[in-house]
Motif scaffolding. Structure first.
Motif, PDB file in Angstrom:
ATOM      1  N   LYS A 181     -10.865  13.269 -77.667  1.00 53.65           N
ATOM      2  CA  LYS A 181      -9.627  14.023 -77.431  1.00 53.65           C
ATOM      3  C   LYS A 181      -9.735  14.839 -76.137  1.00 53.65           C
ATOM      4  N   LEU A 182     -10.886  15.463 -75.913  1.00 53.15           N
ATOM      5  CA  LEU A 182     -11.106  16.230 -74.690  1.00 53.15           C
ATOM      6  C   LEU A 182     -11.013  15.329 -73.457  1.00 53.15           C
ATOM      7  N   MET A 183     -11.656  14.159 -73.528  1.00 53.44           N
ATOM      8  CA  MET A 183     -11.619  13.227 -72.393  1.00 53.44           C
ATOM      9  C   MET A 183     -10.184  12.757 -72.139  1.00 53.44           C
ATOM     10  N   SER A 184      -9.460  12.461 -73.204  1.00 51.21           N
ATOM     11  CA  SER A 184      -8.067  12.020 -73.060  1.00 51.21           C
ATOM     12  C   SER A 184      -7.219  13.100 -72.409  1.00 51.21           C
ATOM     13  N   SER A 185      -7.413  14.327 -72.846  1.00 52.08           N
ATOM     14  CA  SER A 185      -6.669  15.447 -72.277  1.00 52.08           C
ATOM     15  C   SER A 185      -7.011  15.643 -70.803  1.00 52.08           C
ATOM     16  N   ALA A 186      -8.291  15.588 -70.487  1.00 47.80           N
ATOM     17  CA  ALA A 186      -8.721  15.770 -69.094  1.00 47.80           C
ATOM     18  C   ALA A 186      -8.173  14.665 -68.197  1.00 47.80           C
ATOM     19  N   LEU A 187      -8.286  13.429 -68.631  1.00 48.61           N
ATOM     20  CA  LEU A 187      -7.822  12.312 -67.812  1.00 48.61           C
ATOM     21  C   LEU A 187      -6.302  12.286 -67.708  1.00 48.61           C
ATOM     22  N   GLY A 188      -5.638  12.928 -68.671  1.00 48.92           N
ATOM     23  CA  GLY A 188      -4.185  13.039 -68.617  1.00 48.92           C
ATOM     24  C   GLY A 188      -3.694  13.863 -67.446  1.00 48.92           C
ATOM     25  N   ARG A 189      -4.593  14.604 -66.824  1.00 47.29           N
ATOM     26  CA  ARG A 189      -4.230  15.402 -65.634  1.00 47.29           C
ATOM     27  C   ARG A 189      -4.085  14.543 -64.386  1.00 47.29           C
ATOM     28  N   LEU A 190      -4.593  13.325 -64.456  1.00 44.94           N
ATOM     29  CA  LEU A 190      -4.521  12.422 -63.304  1.00 44.94           C
ATOM     30  C   LEU A 190      -3.350  11.463 -63.487  1.00 44.94           C
ATOM     31  N   PRO A 191      -2.452  11.395 -62.510  1.00 45.04           N
ATOM     32  CA  PRO A 191      -1.315  10.476 -62.633  1.00 45.04           C
ATOM     33  C   PRO A 191      -1.766   9.026 -62.451  1.00 45.04           C
ATOM     34  N   GLY A 192      -0.998   8.115 -63.008  1.00 44.47           N
ATOM     35  CA  GLY A 192      -1.230   6.697 -62.769  1.00 44.47           C
ATOM     36  C   GLY A 192      -2.423   6.109 -63.504  1.00 44.47           C
ATOM     37  N   ILE A 193      -2.777   6.692 -64.644  1.00 38.59           N
ATOM     38  CA  ILE A 193      -3.895   6.167 -65.425  1.00 38.59           C
ATOM     39  C   ILE A 193      -3.371   5.648 -66.758  1.00 38.59           C
ATOM     40  N   GLU A 194      -3.789   4.456 -67.102  1.00 37.40           N
ATOM     41  CA  GLU A 194      -3.536   3.907 -68.428  1.00 37.40           C
ATOM     42  C   GLU A 194      -4.846   4.047 -69.188  1.00 37.40           C
ATOM     43  N   LEU A 195      -4.871   4.893 -70.179  1.00 40.56           N
ATOM     44  CA  LEU A 195      -6.096   5.203 -70.896  1.00 40.56           C
ATOM     45  C   LEU A 195      -6.276   4.283 -72.092  1.00 40.56           C
ATOM     46  N   LEU A 196      -7.443   3.657 -72.153  1.00 32.09           N
ATOM     47  CA  LEU A 196      -7.855   2.834 -73.281  1.00 32.09           C
ATOM     48  C   LEU A 196      -9.007   3.562 -73.956  1.00 32.09           C
ATOM     49  N   THR A 197      -9.014   3.627 -75.280  1.00 29.91           N
ATOM     50  CA  THR A 197     -10.077   4.353 -75.968  1.00 29.91           C
ATOM     51  C   THR A 197     -10.690   3.506 -77.070  1.00 29.91           C
ATOM     52  N   ALA A 198     -11.982   3.733 -77.280  1.00 37.72           N
ATOM     53  CA  ALA A 198     -12.706   3.062 -78.360  1.00 37.72           C
ATOM     54  C   ALA A 198     -13.739   4.027 -78.916  1.00 37.72           C
ATOM     55  N   GLN A 199     -13.849   4.066 -80.232  1.00 38.93           N
ATOM     56  CA  GLN A 199     -14.851   4.919 -80.856  1.00 38.93           C
ATOM     57  C   GLN A 199     -16.125   4.154 -81.186  1.00 38.93           C
ATOM     58  N   ARG A 200     -16.082   2.838 -81.113  1.00 37.48           N
ATOM     59  CA  ARG A 200     -17.270   2.020 -81.348  1.00 37.48           C
ATOM     60  C   ARG A 200     -17.592   1.237 -80.078  1.00 37.48           C
ATOM     61  N   PRO A 201     -18.863   1.176 -79.691  1.00 37.51           N
ATOM     62  CA  PRO A 201     -19.233   0.433 -78.482  1.00 37.51           C
ATOM     63  C   PRO A 201     -18.791  -1.027 -78.506  1.00 37.51           C
ATOM     64  N   ALA A 202     -18.925  -1.699 -79.650  1.00 36.48           N
ATOM     65  CA  ALA A 202     -18.524  -3.109 -79.725  1.00 36.48           C
ATOM     66  C   ALA A 202     -17.026  -3.264 -79.452  1.00 36.48           C
ATOM     67  N   HIS A 203     -16.246  -2.317 -79.945  1.00 31.34           N
ATOM     68  CA  HIS A 203     -14.809  -2.360 -79.682  1.00 31.34           C
ATOM     69  C   HIS A 203     -14.518  -2.065 -78.215  1.00 31.34           C
ATOM     70  N   GLY A 204     -15.300  -1.156 -77.624  1.00 33.67           N
ATOM     71  CA  GLY A 204     -15.164  -0.889 -76.196  1.00 33.67           C
ATOM     72  C   GLY A 204     -15.412  -2.138 -75.364  1.00 33.67           C
ATOM     73  N   LEU A 205     -16.407  -2.914 -75.751  1.00 32.32           N
ATOM     74  CA  LEU A 205     -16.702  -4.165 -75.049  1.00 32.32           C
ATOM     75  C   LEU A 205     -15.527  -5.137 -75.177  1.00 32.32           C
ATOM     76  N   GLU A 206     -14.947  -5.218 -76.365  1.00 29.25           N
ATOM     77  CA  GLU A 206     -13.771  -6.071 -76.570  1.00 29.25           C
ATOM     78  C   GLU A 206     -12.614  -5.630 -75.669  1.00 29.25           C
TER      79      GLU A 206
END
Length: 144
Positions: A37-62
Motif C-alpha cells: 500500500k505504501l509503495m502504491s501510494s508513493a508511486l501514485g505521485r508520479l504521473p503516467g504510471i500503470e501500477l501492477l502489483t503482486a503479493q507472491r513472487p510467482a505471480h509477479g513473474l507471471e
C-alpha cells in the motif's frame, strides 16, 4: 496513475507501456500488504504510471511475462521464492532480462547492499523507505 490489482483472480488488462505517450507499466512484488500500500501510494505521485502489483513472487513473474513492465520493484525476503531467485528468473527470460529491477528491502547492512548490487539489482533501496530517494530512482530508471 492506473493501478491493476495483481491479486489472484483479479481481471488483468494488457499494459500499454510499449506505445508512444502511454503509461509506463511498473510492477511491484511485495508480500506485505502494508508495504504494498505504501509503495502504491508513493508511486501514485508520479504521473503516467500503470501500477501492477503482486503479493507472491510467482505471480509477479507471471505478470512480468504478461505485461513486460518498464520497471520492477521487489522485496527480497518473500515466502516461496526470494527476490534473488525472482531476479534470476527474470534474467533467464529473453523478453524480460533487460528490465531494470530495484530491490526494496529491510536488508540494510553494507554486505546486503553489496550482495544485491552484485546479483544485478539496478538499485537497492532500504526500508524504512526514503520516499524522495525512491521516487528519484524510479524516475531515473524510467528515463524521466
Amino acid at each position: 496513475m492506473t493501478q491493476r490489482d495483481g491479486k489472484e483472480g483479479a481481471d488483468q488488462e494488457a499494459a500499454a507501456a510499449g506505445t508512444a505517450g502511454a503509461a509506463q507499466a511498473v510492477l511491484v512484488v511485495e508480500d506485505n500488504p502494508a508495504n504494498l500500500k505504501l509503495m502504491s501510494s508513493a508511486l501514485g505521485r508520479l504521473p503516467g504510471i500503470e501500477l501492477l502489483t503482486a503479493q507472491r513472487p510467482a505471480h509477479g513473474l507471471e505478470l512480468a511475462r504478461e505485461h513486460r513492465p518498464a520497471l520492477v520493484l521487489m522485496d527480497i525476503n518473500m515466502p516461496g521464492m526470494s527476490g534473488y531467485e525472482l531476479l534470476e528468473r527474470l534474467r533467464e527470460d529473453e523478453a524480460l532480462k533487460a528490465i531494470p529491477v530495484l530491490a526494496v528491502t529491510a536488508n540494510a547492512m553494507p554486505q546486503d547492499v553489496e550482495r544485491g548490487r552484485q546479483a544485478g539489482f539496478a538499485d537497492y533501496i532500504t526500508k524504512p523507505i526514503n520516499l524522495a530517494a525512491l521516487l528519484d530512482s524510479v524516475s531515473h530508471w524510467l528515463g524521466r
